[in-house]
Write a protein that holds these residues in place. Structure first.
Motif, PDB file in Angstrom:
ATOM      1  N   ALA A   1       0.836  -1.190   0.000  1.00  0.00           N
ATOM      2  CA  ALA A   1       0.000   0.000   0.000  1.00  0.00           C
ATOM      3  C   ALA A   1       0.881   1.254   0.000  1.00  0.00           C
ATOM      4  N   GLY A   2       0.522   2.201  -0.825  1.00  0.00           N
ATOM      5  CA  GLY A   2       1.268   3.456  -0.889  1.00  0.00           C
ATOM      6  C   GLY A   2       2.452   3.442  -1.822  1.00  0.00           C
ATOM      7  N   ALA A   3       2.677   2.354  -2.552  1.00  0.00           N
ATOM      8  CA  ALA A   3       3.829   2.285  -3.452  1.00  0.00           C
ATOM      9  C   ALA A   3       3.654   3.246  -4.621  1.00  0.00           C
ATOM     10  N   MET A   4       4.636   4.107  -4.817  1.00  0.00           N
ATOM     11  CA  MET A   4       4.599   5.052  -5.930  1.00  0.00           C
ATOM     12  C   MET A   4       6.011   5.366  -6.375  1.00  0.00           C
ATOM     13  N   SER A   5       6.117   6.018  -7.518  1.00  0.00           N
ATOM     14  CA  SER A   5       7.425   6.413  -8.021  1.00  0.00           C
ATOM     15  C   SER A   5       7.324   7.719  -8.795  1.00  0.00           C
ATOM     16  N   TYR A   6       8.458   8.418  -8.835  1.00  0.00           N
ATOM     17  CA  TYR A   6       8.575   9.651  -9.613  1.00  0.00           C
ATOM     18  C   TYR A   6       9.240   9.348 -10.947  1.00  0.00           C
ATOM     19  N   MET A   7       8.702   9.935 -12.016  1.00  0.00           N
ATOM     20  CA  MET A   7       9.367   9.938 -13.321  1.00  0.00           C
ATOM     21  C   MET A   7       9.260  11.360 -13.874  1.00  0.00           C
ATOM     22  N   LEU A   8      10.121  12.217 -13.361  1.00  0.00           N
ATOM     23  CA  LEU A   8      10.058  13.652 -13.671  1.00  0.00           C
ATOM     24  C   LEU A   8      11.252  14.127 -14.481  1.00  0.00           C
ATOM     25  N   SER A   9      11.968  13.197 -15.113  1.00  0.00           N
ATOM     26  CA  SER A   9      13.226  13.556 -15.749  1.00  0.00           C
ATOM     27  C   SER A   9      13.059  14.003 -17.202  1.00  0.00           C
TER      28      SER A   9
ATOM     29  N   ILE B   1      -0.044  -0.334 -13.006  1.00  0.00           N
ATOM     30  CA  ILE B   1       0.539   1.004 -12.836  1.00  0.00           C
ATOM     31  C   ILE B   1      -0.429   2.044 -13.381  1.00  0.00           C
ATOM     32  N   PHE B   2      -0.779   2.996 -12.542  1.00  0.00           N
ATOM     33  CA  PHE B   2      -1.550   4.155 -12.967  1.00  0.00           C
ATOM     34  C   PHE B   2      -0.614   5.359 -13.001  1.00  0.00           C
ATOM     35  N   MET B   3      -0.719   6.146 -14.069  1.00  0.00           N
ATOM     36  CA  MET B   3       0.170   7.298 -14.257  1.00  0.00           C
ATOM     37  C   MET B   3      -0.630   8.596 -14.193  1.00  0.00           C
ATOM     38  N   VAL B   4      -0.063   9.591 -13.532  1.00  0.00           N
ATOM     39  CA  VAL B   4      -0.693  10.902 -13.441  1.00  0.00           C
ATOM     40  C   VAL B   4       0.310  11.949 -13.909  1.00  0.00           C
ATOM     41  N   PRO B   5       0.139  12.514 -15.107  1.00  0.00           N
ATOM     42  CA  PRO B   5       1.043  13.563 -15.577  1.00  0.00           C
ATOM     43  C   PRO B   5       0.979  14.790 -14.664  1.00  0.00           C
ATOM     44  N   VAL B   6       2.117  15.448 -14.515  1.00  0.00           N
ATOM     45  CA  VAL B   6       2.194  16.661 -13.714  1.00  0.00           C
ATOM     46  C   VAL B   6       2.775  17.788 -14.559  1.00  0.00           C
ATOM     47  N   ALA B   7       2.780  18.995 -14.023  1.00  0.00           N
ATOM     48  CA  ALA B   7       3.088  20.175 -14.832  1.00  0.00           C
ATOM     49  C   ALA B   7       4.570  20.503 -14.931  1.00  0.00           C
ATOM     50  N   TYR B   8       5.390  19.939 -14.034  1.00  0.00           N
ATOM     51  CA  TYR B   8       6.782  20.381 -13.975  1.00  0.00           C
ATOM     52  C   TYR B   8       7.754  19.204 -13.986  1.00  0.00           C
TER      53      TYR B   8
ATOM     54  N   LEU C   1       3.794  10.959 -12.211  1.00  0.00           N
ATOM     55  CA  LEU C   1       3.872  10.099 -11.044  1.00  0.00           C
ATOM     56  C   LEU C   1       3.292   8.748 -11.421  1.00  0.00           C
ATOM     57  N   MET C   2       3.827   7.695 -10.851  1.00  0.00           N
ATOM     58  CA  MET C   2       3.296   6.355 -11.091  1.00  0.00           C
ATOM     59  C   MET C   2       2.862   5.756  -9.755  1.00  0.00           C
ATOM     60  N   PHE C   3       1.685   5.190  -9.771  1.00  0.00           N
ATOM     61  CA  PHE C   3       1.130   4.548  -8.579  1.00  0.00           C
ATOM     62  C   PHE C   3       1.030   3.058  -8.857  1.00  0.00           C
TER      63      PHE C   3
END
Length: 204
Positions: free
Chosen positions: A124-132, A184-191, A148-150
């Motif tokens: 539970a709560g596993a996530m990752s950043y892919m902001l590169s 894996i669910f992905m949520v695009p972010v602005a930065y 972000l990936m959940f």
């Protein structure tokens, strides 16, 4: 698979790329892994429980045409629950690939590992950043967009309202052959991780 050399990077470049996956406040204290001919090894020992690395093409779904693309570089930074339960997917696949297993053999071994509970569903709560900005996720998308990936136990996209009109949640419903017990669910972010704005066009 291409020659192993095509998947490798200089250590300093790989460390920098791995750290670019997450905001500096997280990446600066994270463990950093780099790839050599035998698998991933620790280049920097972190203190905050996060782990950053650059994944290669064999972490794609098995039915993806980019599975062996030697140009692919996926900078990612896992949070502590993902380090515990999701990072082992990457370490396992990579070790087996570099040991010379074929794609079919790799799939079979992973399925057996899941059946024996050696590879478990994400905590539970596993996530990752892919902001590169530095990544190269495939030949058509390049670095794609910061997101972000959940990581959740295997489920359908409807459970998160993914890929619906107006929903910010995305789900890969084109290539689905993933033997590990996760969705894996992905949520695009602005930065991007360097704080610069991501053009809206990259979301299309």
């Amino acid at each position: 698979m291409a020659a192993v050399e095509q998947y490798l990077m200089a250590d300093a470049a790989e460390i920098a790329m791995a750290r670019s996956a997450a905001p500096q406040a997280i990446a600066q204290d994270a463990t950093v892994l780099i790839l050599d001919r035998h698998g991933y090894k620790t280049a920097v020992e972190g203190t905050n429980g996060f782990t950053c690395l650059v994944e290669r093409s064999w972490m794609s779904p098995f039915d993806s045409p980019k599975f062996w693309n030697p140009k692919m570089r996926g900078p990612i930074c896992y949070n502590p629950p993902a380090v515990k339960t999701v990072l082992p997917y990457t370490l396992t696949r990579t070790k087996l690939v570099l040991a010379g297993l074929s794609k079919a053999e790799l799939h079979k071994v992973i399925e057996a590992s899941v059946a024996k509970n050696e590879l478990t569903a994400p905590d539970a709560g596993a996530m990752s950043y892919m902001l590169s900005k530095l990544g190269y996720l495939d030949d058509s998308a390049g670095p794609w967009c910061p997101h972000l990936m959940f990581h959740v136990p295997t489920t359908g996209g409807t459970s998160w309202g993914a890929n619906r009109a107006g929903s910010p949640v995305l789900f890969n419903d084109e290539f689905r052959d993933v033997p590990e017990p996760e969705t894996i669910f992905m949520v695009p972010v602005a930065y991007w991780s360097d704080g610069s704005a991501a053009p809206h066009m990259v979301l299309h």
